[in-house]
Design a protein around this motif. Structure first.
Motif, PDB file in Angstrom:
ATOM      1  N   PRO A   9       9.393  46.615  48.372  1.00  0.00           N
ATOM      2  CA  PRO A   9       9.026  47.150  49.686  1.00  0.00           C
ATOM      3  C   PRO A   9       8.952  48.672  49.652  1.00  0.00           C
ATOM      4  O   PRO A   9       9.517  49.322  48.782  1.00  0.00           O
ATOM      5  CB  PRO A   9      10.156  46.672  50.597  1.00  0.00           C
ATOM      6  N   ALA A  10       8.230  49.220  50.616  1.00  0.00           N
ATOM      7  CA  ALA A  10       8.091  50.669  50.712  1.00  0.00           C
ATOM      8  C   ALA A  10       9.441  51.286  51.057  1.00  0.00           C
ATOM      9  O   ALA A  10      10.301  50.661  51.658  1.00  0.00           O
ATOM     10  CB  ALA A  10       7.059  51.018  51.783  1.00  0.00           C
ATOM     11  N   ALA A  11       9.600  52.539  50.649  1.00  0.00           N
ATOM     12  CA  ALA A  11      10.838  53.261  50.920  1.00  0.00           C
ATOM     13  C   ALA A  11      10.974  53.521  52.414  1.00  0.00           C
ATOM     14  O   ALA A  11       9.998  53.788  53.104  1.00  0.00           O
ATOM     15  CB  ALA A  11      10.835  54.578  50.158  1.00  0.00           C
ATOM     16  N   ASP A  12      12.195  53.435  52.903  1.00  0.00           N
ATOM     17  CA  ASP A  12      12.413  53.744  54.308  1.00  0.00           C
ATOM     18  C   ASP A  12      13.232  55.032  54.414  1.00  0.00           C
ATOM     19  O   ASP A  12      13.531  55.676  53.409  1.00  0.00           O
ATOM     20  CB  ASP A  12      13.063  52.574  55.055  1.00  0.00           C
ATOM     21  N   LEU A  13      13.588  55.401  55.614  1.00  0.00           N
ATOM     22  CA  LEU A  13      14.281  56.659  55.871  1.00  0.00           C
ATOM     23  C   LEU A  13      15.594  56.753  55.103  1.00  0.00           C
ATOM     24  O   LEU A  13      15.963  57.824  54.625  1.00  0.00           O
ATOM     25  CB  LEU A  13      14.521  56.824  57.370  1.00  0.00           C
ATOM     26  N   ALA A  18      19.250  59.356  51.330  1.00  0.00           N
ATOM     27  CA  ALA A  18      20.126  59.209  50.162  1.00  0.00           C
ATOM     28  C   ALA A  18      19.754  60.207  49.077  1.00  0.00           C
ATOM     29  O   ALA A  18      20.634  60.829  48.459  1.00  0.00           O
ATOM     30  CB  ALA A  18      20.050  57.779  49.625  1.00  0.00           C
ATOM     31  N   GLU A  19      18.460  60.378  48.849  1.00  0.00           N
ATOM     32  CA  GLU A  19      18.021  61.355  47.847  1.00  0.00           C
ATOM     33  C   GLU A  19      18.399  62.764  48.265  1.00  0.00           C
ATOM     34  O   GLU A  19      18.795  63.589  47.446  1.00  0.00           O
ATOM     35  CB  GLU A  19      16.515  61.260  47.618  1.00  0.00           C
ATOM     36  N   MET A  88      12.341  66.737  44.015  1.00  0.00           N
ATOM     37  CA  MET A  88      10.904  66.732  44.333  1.00  0.00           C
ATOM     38  C   MET A  88      10.195  65.559  43.658  1.00  0.00           C
ATOM     39  O   MET A  88       9.325  64.924  44.260  1.00  0.00           O
ATOM     40  CB  MET A  88      10.270  68.059  43.926  1.00  0.00           C
ATOM     41  N   ARG A  89      10.590  65.241  42.437  1.00  0.00           N
ATOM     42  CA  ARG A  89       9.970  64.130  41.715  1.00  0.00           C
ATOM     43  C   ARG A  89      10.280  62.793  42.403  1.00  0.00           C
ATOM     44  O   ARG A  89       9.388  61.969  42.619  1.00  0.00           O
ATOM     45  CB  ARG A  89      10.468  64.107  40.265  1.00  0.00           C
ATOM     46  N   LEU A  90      11.544  62.592  42.783  1.00  0.00           N
ATOM     47  CA  LEU A  90      11.915  61.323  43.410  1.00  0.00           C
ATOM     48  C   LEU A  90      11.316  61.163  44.806  1.00  0.00           C
ATOM     49  O   LEU A  90      10.886  60.069  45.178  1.00  0.00           O
ATOM     50  CB  LEU A  90      13.437  61.186  43.459  1.00  0.00           C
ATOM     51  N   VAL A  91      11.260  62.240  45.589  1.00  0.00           N
ATOM     52  CA  VAL A  91      10.633  62.160  46.904  1.00  0.00           C
ATOM     53  C   VAL A  91       9.140  61.884  46.745  1.00  0.00           C
ATOM     54  O   VAL A  91       8.557  61.108  47.508  1.00  0.00           O
ATOM     55  CB  VAL A  91      10.905  63.432  47.735  1.00  0.00           C
ATOM     56  N   GLY A  92       8.522  62.475  45.741  1.00  0.00           N
ATOM     57  CA  GLY A  92       7.118  62.180  45.465  1.00  0.00           C
ATOM     58  C   GLY A  92       6.907  60.721  45.132  1.00  0.00           C
ATOM     59  O   GLY A  92       5.927  60.101  45.586  1.00  0.00           O
ATOM     60  N   GLN A  93       7.814  60.139  44.355  1.00  0.00           N
ATOM     61  CA  GLN A  93       7.705  58.716  44.038  1.00  0.00           C
ATOM     62  C   GLN A  93       7.886  57.860  45.288  1.00  0.00           C
ATOM     63  O   GLN A  93       7.195  56.857  45.464  1.00  0.00           O
ATOM     64  CB  GLN A  93       8.737  58.325  42.980  1.00  0.00           C
ATOM     65  N   LEU A  94       8.814  58.257  46.151  1.00  0.00           N
ATOM     66  CA  LEU A  94       9.005  57.509  47.391  1.00  0.00           C
ATOM     67  C   LEU A  94       7.765  57.613  48.277  1.00  0.00           C
ATOM     68  O   LEU A  94       7.374  56.639  48.927  1.00  0.00           O
ATOM     69  CB  LEU A  94      10.244  58.010  48.137  1.00  0.00           C
ATOM     70  N   ARG A  96       4.703  57.932  47.291  1.00  0.00           N
ATOM     71  CA  ARG A  96       3.648  57.119  46.694  1.00  0.00           C
ATOM     72  C   ARG A  96       4.007  55.631  46.719  1.00  0.00           C
ATOM     73  O   ARG A  96       3.324  54.823  46.103  1.00  0.00           O
ATOM     74  CB  ARG A  96       3.395  57.566  45.255  1.00  0.00           C
ATOM     75  N   ARG A  97       5.099  55.298  47.401  1.00  0.00           N
ATOM     76  CA  ARG A  97       5.587  53.924  47.526  1.00  0.00           C
ATOM     77  C   ARG A  97       5.940  53.319  46.178  1.00  0.00           C
ATOM     78  O   ARG A  97       5.786  52.123  45.950  1.00  0.00           O
ATOM     79  CB  ARG A  97       4.576  53.049  48.252  1.00  0.00           C
ATOM     80  N   GLN A  98       6.391  54.144  45.266  1.00  0.00           N
ATOM     81  CA  GLN A  98       6.882  53.651  43.987  1.00  0.00           C
ATOM     82  C   GLN A  98       8.389  53.515  44.114  1.00  0.00           C
ATOM     83  O   GLN A  98       9.123  54.491  44.070  1.00  0.00           O
ATOM     84  CB  GLN A  98       6.554  54.626  42.854  1.00  0.00           C
ATOM     85  N   PHE A  99       8.818  52.310  44.315  1.00  0.00           N
ATOM     86  CA  PHE A  99      10.249  52.058  44.438  1.00  0.00           C
ATOM     87  C   PHE A  99      10.854  52.184  43.044  1.00  0.00           C
ATOM     88  O   PHE A  99      10.367  51.592  42.098  1.00  0.00           O
ATOM     89  CB  PHE A  99      10.485  50.657  45.012  1.00  0.00           C
ATOM     90  N   VAL A 100      11.896  52.982  42.911  1.00  0.00           N
ATOM     91  CA  VAL A 100      12.454  53.238  41.580  1.00  0.00           C
ATOM     92  C   VAL A 100      13.756  52.466  41.399  1.00  0.00           C
ATOM     93  O   VAL A 100      14.580  52.365  42.291  1.00  0.00           O
ATOM     94  CB  VAL A 100      12.705  54.750  41.363  1.00  0.00           C
TER      95      VAL A 100
END
Length: 152
Positions: A9-13, A18-19, A88-94, A96-100
């Motif tokens: 699923p897409a990242a939520d708030l 958390a990041e 910045m990298r992790l927020v960018g992934q979130l 782009r809806r890339q769940f990590v």
């Protein structure tokens, strides 16, 4: 390493918050490392605490204390820069809806190892280079010892 997983699923708030909390914790860690480095570089490592507190403005820091302090400041700066890059990298992934899927924090392990090595080096320095305090009884003259023991 963080690996994207498909079909999640897409990242939520909560993920963003958390990041951000993790990022701010790393920033606090970097600031604390830099502050301790400044204190260590300025005041130095000294076993002669009575002399250091009595003449604080005149005490020259030991040369290795300056190096240890500079190393802590450098580690703090690197932690802060790497934290900003990671955030910045992790927020960018979130975005782009890339769940990590999370794995071991390499940043945490690297900081822990660097601090452990620096701590070992400081301990070795304290044992080898900082002079041991003399035995207080040997510091007195025979006349002074006679007065202390009541034999005037």
């Amino acid at each position: 390493m963080d690996t994207p997983t498909s079909g999640q699923p897409a990242a939520d708030l909560r993920d963003y918050l958390a990041e951000e909390r993790t990022f701010l914790a790393w920033i606090r860690t970097g600031i604390a490392l830099m502050a301790f480095g400044i204190v260590l570089a300025h005041f130095g490592i000294s076993a002669d605490e009575a002399h250091a507190t009595r003449y604080a403005s005149e005490v020259e820091p030991h040369e290795l204390s300056l190096w240890f302090g500079t190393a802590l400041i450098t580690i703090g700066v690197i932690v802060n820069l790497f934290s900003a890059w990671r955030y910045m990298r992790l927020v960018g992934q979130l975005n782009r809806r890339q769940f990590v899927r999370r794995s071991v924090s390499k940043q945490g392990v690297i900081v822990a190892v660097l601090l452990a090595l620096l701590g070992i080096a400081m301990a070795i320095y304290m044992i080898m280079a900082v002079p041991q305090l003399p035995d207080p009884l040997l510091a007195y003259s025979p006349e002074m010892l006679a007065r202390i023991h009541g034999r005037q």
